[in-house]
Scaffold this motif. Structure first.
Motif, PDB file in Angstrom:
ATOM      1  N   THR A 191    -125.298 -26.302 -22.158  1.00 52.84           N
ATOM      2  CA  THR A 191    -125.519 -27.304 -21.114  1.00 52.84           C
ATOM      3  C   THR A 191    -125.384 -28.743 -21.608  1.00 52.84           C
ATOM      4  O   THR A 191    -125.371 -29.663 -20.798  1.00 52.84           O
ATOM      5  CB  THR A 191    -126.925 -27.133 -20.507  1.00 52.84           C
ATOM      6  OG1 THR A 191    -127.902 -27.185 -21.557  1.00 52.84           O
ATOM      7  CG2 THR A 191    -127.045 -25.795 -19.781  1.00 52.84           C
ATOM      8  N   LEU A 231    -122.942 -31.375 -20.027  1.00 49.89           N
ATOM      9  CA  LEU A 231    -123.258 -31.830 -18.672  1.00 49.89           C
ATOM     10  C   LEU A 231    -124.233 -33.003 -18.665  1.00 49.89           C
ATOM     11  O   LEU A 231    -124.315 -33.736 -17.672  1.00 49.89           O
ATOM     12  CB  LEU A 231    -123.846 -30.672 -17.862  1.00 49.89           C
ATOM     13  CG  LEU A 231    -122.941 -29.444 -17.678  1.00 49.89           C
ATOM     14  CD1 LEU A 231    -123.719 -28.325 -16.999  1.00 49.89           C
ATOM     15  CD2 LEU A 231    -121.698 -29.802 -16.881  1.00 49.89           C
ATOM     16  N   MET A 232    -124.970 -33.166 -19.747  1.00 47.63           N
ATOM     17  CA  MET A 232    -126.040 -34.173 -19.769  1.00 47.63           C
ATOM     18  C   MET A 232    -125.502 -35.599 -19.636  1.00 47.63           C
ATOM     19  O   MET A 232    -126.160 -36.465 -19.074  1.00 47.63           O
ATOM     20  CB  MET A 232    -126.855 -34.043 -21.060  1.00 47.63           C
ATOM     21  CG  MET A 232    -127.657 -32.764 -21.177  1.00 47.63           C
ATOM     22  SD  MET A 232    -128.823 -32.535 -19.801  1.00 47.63           S
ATOM     23  CE  MET A 232    -128.080 -31.138 -18.966  1.00 47.63           C
ATOM     24  N   LYS A 233    -124.313 -35.849 -20.162  1.00 49.03           N
ATOM     25  CA  LYS A 233    -123.764 -37.204 -20.099  1.00 49.03           C
ATOM     26  C   LYS A 233    -123.389 -37.609 -18.672  1.00 49.03           C
ATOM     27  O   LYS A 233    -123.103 -38.774 -18.406  1.00 49.03           O
ATOM     28  CB  LYS A 233    -122.558 -37.326 -21.025  1.00 49.03           C
ATOM     29  CG  LYS A 233    -121.377 -36.477 -20.673  1.00 49.03           C
ATOM     30  CD  LYS A 233    -120.324 -36.455 -21.793  1.00 49.03           C
ATOM     31  CE  LYS A 233    -120.772 -35.678 -22.991  1.00 49.03           C
ATOM     32  NZ  LYS A 233    -119.701 -35.558 -24.006  1.00 49.03           N
ATOM     33  N   ARG A 234    -123.424 -36.648 -17.750  1.00 54.48           N
ATOM     34  CA  ARG A 234    -123.199 -36.959 -16.337  1.00 54.48           C
ATOM     35  C   ARG A 234    -124.495 -37.376 -15.647  1.00 54.48           C
ATOM     36  O   ARG A 234    -124.470 -38.078 -14.642  1.00 54.48           O
ATOM     37  CB  ARG A 234    -122.628 -35.741 -15.620  1.00 54.48           C
ATOM     38  CG  ARG A 234    -121.222 -35.342 -16.063  1.00 54.48           C
ATOM     39  CD  ARG A 234    -120.925 -33.921 -15.652  1.00 54.48           C
ATOM     40  NE  ARG A 234    -119.540 -33.554 -15.838  1.00 54.48           N
ATOM     41  CZ  ARG A 234    -119.003 -33.220 -17.001  1.00 54.48           C
ATOM     42  NH1 ARG A 234    -119.755 -33.234 -18.095  1.00 54.48           N
ATOM     43  NH2 ARG A 234    -117.730 -32.892 -17.101  1.00 54.48           N
ATOM     44  N   TRP A 235    -125.630 -36.889 -16.185  1.00 57.79           N
ATOM     45  CA  TRP A 235    -126.894 -37.008 -15.466  1.00 57.79           C
ATOM     46  C   TRP A 235    -127.893 -37.968 -16.119  1.00 57.79           C
ATOM     47  O   TRP A 235    -128.822 -38.429 -15.459  1.00 57.79           O
ATOM     48  CB  TRP A 235    -127.559 -35.631 -15.360  1.00 57.79           C
ATOM     49  CG  TRP A 235    -126.704 -34.612 -14.677  1.00 57.79           C
ATOM     50  CD1 TRP A 235    -125.746 -34.832 -13.735  1.00 57.79           C
ATOM     51  CD2 TRP A 235    -126.725 -33.197 -14.883  1.00 57.79           C
ATOM     52  NE1 TRP A 235    -125.164 -33.659 -13.329  1.00 57.79           N
ATOM     53  CE2 TRP A 235    -125.748 -32.633 -14.029  1.00 57.79           C
ATOM     54  CE3 TRP A 235    -127.461 -32.347 -15.695  1.00 57.79           C
ATOM     55  CZ2 TRP A 235    -125.506 -31.254 -13.976  1.00 57.79           C
ATOM     56  CZ3 TRP A 235    -127.219 -30.987 -15.641  1.00 57.79           C
ATOM     57  CH2 TRP A 235    -126.253 -30.451 -14.786  1.00 57.79           C
ATOM     58  N   MET A 236    -127.753 -38.206 -17.413  1.00 63.00           N
ATOM     59  CA  MET A 236    -128.772 -38.981 -18.110  1.00 63.00           C
ATOM     60  C   MET A 236    -128.150 -39.851 -19.192  1.00 63.00           C
ATOM     61  O   MET A 236    -127.049 -39.554 -19.673  1.00 63.00           O
ATOM     62  CB  MET A 236    -129.819 -38.042 -18.732  1.00 63.00           C
ATOM     63  CG  MET A 236    -129.227 -37.054 -19.715  1.00 63.00           C
ATOM     64  SD  MET A 236    -130.387 -35.746 -20.257  1.00 63.00           S
ATOM     65  CE  MET A 236    -131.542 -36.684 -21.231  1.00 63.00           C
ATOM     66  N   TYR A 237    -128.861 -40.915 -19.559  1.00 65.88           N
ATOM     67  CA  TYR A 237    -128.389 -41.805 -20.614  1.00 65.88           C
ATOM     68  C   TYR A 237    -128.835 -41.345 -22.003  1.00 65.88           C
ATOM     69  O   TYR A 237    -128.635 -42.062 -22.973  1.00 65.88           O
ATOM     70  CB  TYR A 237    -128.904 -43.229 -20.368  1.00 65.88           C
ATOM     71  CG  TYR A 237    -128.069 -44.006 -19.371  1.00 65.88           C
ATOM     72  CD1 TYR A 237    -126.845 -44.554 -19.748  1.00 65.88           C
ATOM     73  CD2 TYR A 237    -128.493 -44.185 -18.066  1.00 65.88           C
ATOM     74  CE1 TYR A 237    -126.068 -45.274 -18.844  1.00 65.88           C
ATOM     75  CE2 TYR A 237    -127.725 -44.900 -17.144  1.00 65.88           C
ATOM     76  CZ  TYR A 237    -126.525 -45.441 -17.548  1.00 65.88           C
ATOM     77  OH  TYR A 237    -125.749 -46.152 -16.650  1.00 65.88           O
ATOM     78  N   PRO A 245    -128.039 -38.205 -23.671  1.00 65.30           N
ATOM     79  CA  PRO A 245    -127.443 -36.916 -24.055  1.00 65.30           C
ATOM     80  C   PRO A 245    -127.574 -36.614 -25.550  1.00 65.30           C
ATOM     81  O   PRO A 245    -127.636 -35.450 -25.943  1.00 65.30           O
ATOM     82  CB  PRO A 245    -125.971 -37.066 -23.643  1.00 65.30           C
ATOM     83  CG  PRO A 245    -125.731 -38.538 -23.641  1.00 65.30           C
ATOM     84  CD  PRO A 245    -127.017 -39.140 -23.155  1.00 65.30           C
ATOM     85  N   TYR A 278    -130.763 -34.869 -26.104  1.00 63.15           N
ATOM     86  CA  TYR A 278    -130.651 -33.481 -25.657  1.00 63.15           C
ATOM     87  C   TYR A 278    -129.876 -32.652 -26.691  1.00 63.15           C
ATOM     88  O   TYR A 278    -130.221 -31.496 -26.953  1.00 63.15           O
ATOM     89  CB  TYR A 278    -129.956 -33.411 -24.302  1.00 63.15           C
ATOM     90  CG  TYR A 278    -129.997 -32.039 -23.672  1.00 63.15           C
ATOM     91  CD1 TYR A 278    -131.062 -31.662 -22.862  1.00 63.15           C
ATOM     92  CD2 TYR A 278    -128.980 -31.118 -23.904  1.00 63.15           C
ATOM     93  CE1 TYR A 278    -131.114 -30.396 -22.295  1.00 63.15           C
ATOM     94  CE2 TYR A 278    -129.021 -29.855 -23.342  1.00 63.15           C
ATOM     95  CZ  TYR A 278    -130.083 -29.498 -22.536  1.00 63.15           C
ATOM     96  OH  TYR A 278    -130.129 -28.235 -21.985  1.00 63.15           O
ATOM     97  N   LYS A 320    -122.385 -41.566 -19.376  1.00 61.81           N
ATOM     98  CA  LYS A 320    -123.681 -42.068 -19.839  1.00 61.81           C
ATOM     99  C   LYS A 320    -123.884 -41.697 -21.312  1.00 61.81           C
ATOM    100  O   LYS A 320    -123.547 -40.594 -21.729  1.00 61.81           O
ATOM    101  CB  LYS A 320    -124.804 -41.483 -18.987  1.00 61.81           C
ATOM    102  CG  LYS A 320    -124.763 -41.925 -17.527  1.00 61.81           C
ATOM    103  CD  LYS A 320    -125.867 -41.270 -16.723  1.00 61.81           C
ATOM    104  CE  LYS A 320    -125.952 -41.844 -15.308  1.00 61.81           C
ATOM    105  NZ  LYS A 320    -124.747 -41.582 -14.523  1.00 61.81           N
TER     106      LYS A 320
END
Length: 300
Positions: free
Chosen positions: A133, A136-142, A144, A147, A204
């Motif tokens: 996953t 995908l984090m760079k789409r939703w949060m600053y 990543p 994560y 992000k």
């Protein structure tokens, strides 16, 4: 090398070896070496385990790169440094990438199966949930990179349980958090290469979010790495070689990287990112040397 084979090699980033692979290896190495010290494992078994986890780290990193490029193909076409990647450029199709990913994952799960039932369960749950996953984090949060640090650090409980056969949450959490901070820190330095393109593409990253405040923020991660590894050494009964080589030396080296690199210069960001392996290797060296002397003292 045929062009297709070369493109598949580039998709796994193995043409950069050991860059990238080593950063996925360190959490495996730190966890396994700390666990080996805990149970006074013979040195020949320590070496064999380290080689096993080195191969596993390479496979996990390769699979992660394939997943990343499959999910990020549209973003990659907008970023100067990544637009020539195999999938983004059309050199490798999504079907070919999926086949390669299947082979890599099958090899990873086979290696998991040799580590015991509990470790296998940790691997089966942790790899898809964390590593799968991350892109995908760079789409939703600053954040990543944070994560990614968390995702990579599932290797710590995996190796600890595989070697000791038990959960020691004090050791697992402290070594895991140290690993998370180290990975996050250097991945953020790596992300500084793409700040301008990421902003344009809407990607992000911590490098974008932190801006000129990046040095104090990364210093906090380095200090946390230091404190957690220091406490882990106490819990594990480590001796002087560990504290000198595995705790103080990497902490100071990392702090120098943080305050000396130019976060607006892609070339210097890459240089400091690759130099991060030296501090991580020192952690391994200290654990290895301390283990050797500990076994020698037990044999007297």
């Amino acid at each position: 090398m045929p062009s297709k084979a070369r493109s598949l090699l580039e998709l796994t980033r193995l043409h950069w070896f050991p860059v990238g692979c080593d950063f996925m290896f360190w959490p495996f190495a730190w966890g396994s070496l700390a666990a080996s010290y805990h149970v006074a494992l013979p040195m020949n078994e320590v070496v064999m385990n380290t080689l096993f986890y080195a191969l596993l780290g390479i496979l996990v990193h390769s699979a992660g790169c394939v997943i990343n490029d499959m999910l990020d193909r549209d973003f990659d076409r907008k970023v100067e440094r990544s637009k020539s990647r195999p999938i983004a450029s059309g050199a490798v199709t999504m079907t070919e990438a999926a086949v390669l990913l299947t082979v890599l994952v099958a090899a990873i799960f086979y290696m998991f199966s040799t580590a015991g039932t509990t470790a296998l369960t940790l691997g089966l749950v942790g790899l898809p949930a964390c590593g799968g996953t991350y892109p995908l984090m760079k789409r939703w949060m600053y954040w990543p990179s944070l994560y990614l640090g968390f995702a990579a650090s599932w290797a710590v409980p995996f190796t600890w349980v595989a070697i000791t056969g038990e959960f020691d949450w004090g050791m697992i959490l402290n070594v895991g958090v140290a690993s998370c901070c180290w990975t996050c820190l250097y991945d953020t330095i790596y992300a500084c290469q793409d700040k301008k393109d990421d902003e344009k593409a809407g990607v992000k990253s911590m490098a974008v979010r932190l801006g000129d405040g990046i040095r104090p923020a990364l210093s906090v991660f380095d200090a946390t790495f230091f404190a957690c590894l220091l406490w882990a050494g106490y819990l594990n009964g480590q001796h002087l070689p560990f504290y000198v080589m595995s705790v103080f030396a990497p902490f100071l080296l990392c702090m120098w990287h943080i305050w000396s690199f130019d976060h607006n210069d892609p070339r210097d960001s890459w240089k400091k990112f690759t130099a991060g392996r030296h501090g991580a290797a020192l952690v391994c060296a200290g654990l290895f040397v301390d283990h050797y002397f500990n076994l020698a003292s037990l044999a007297v």
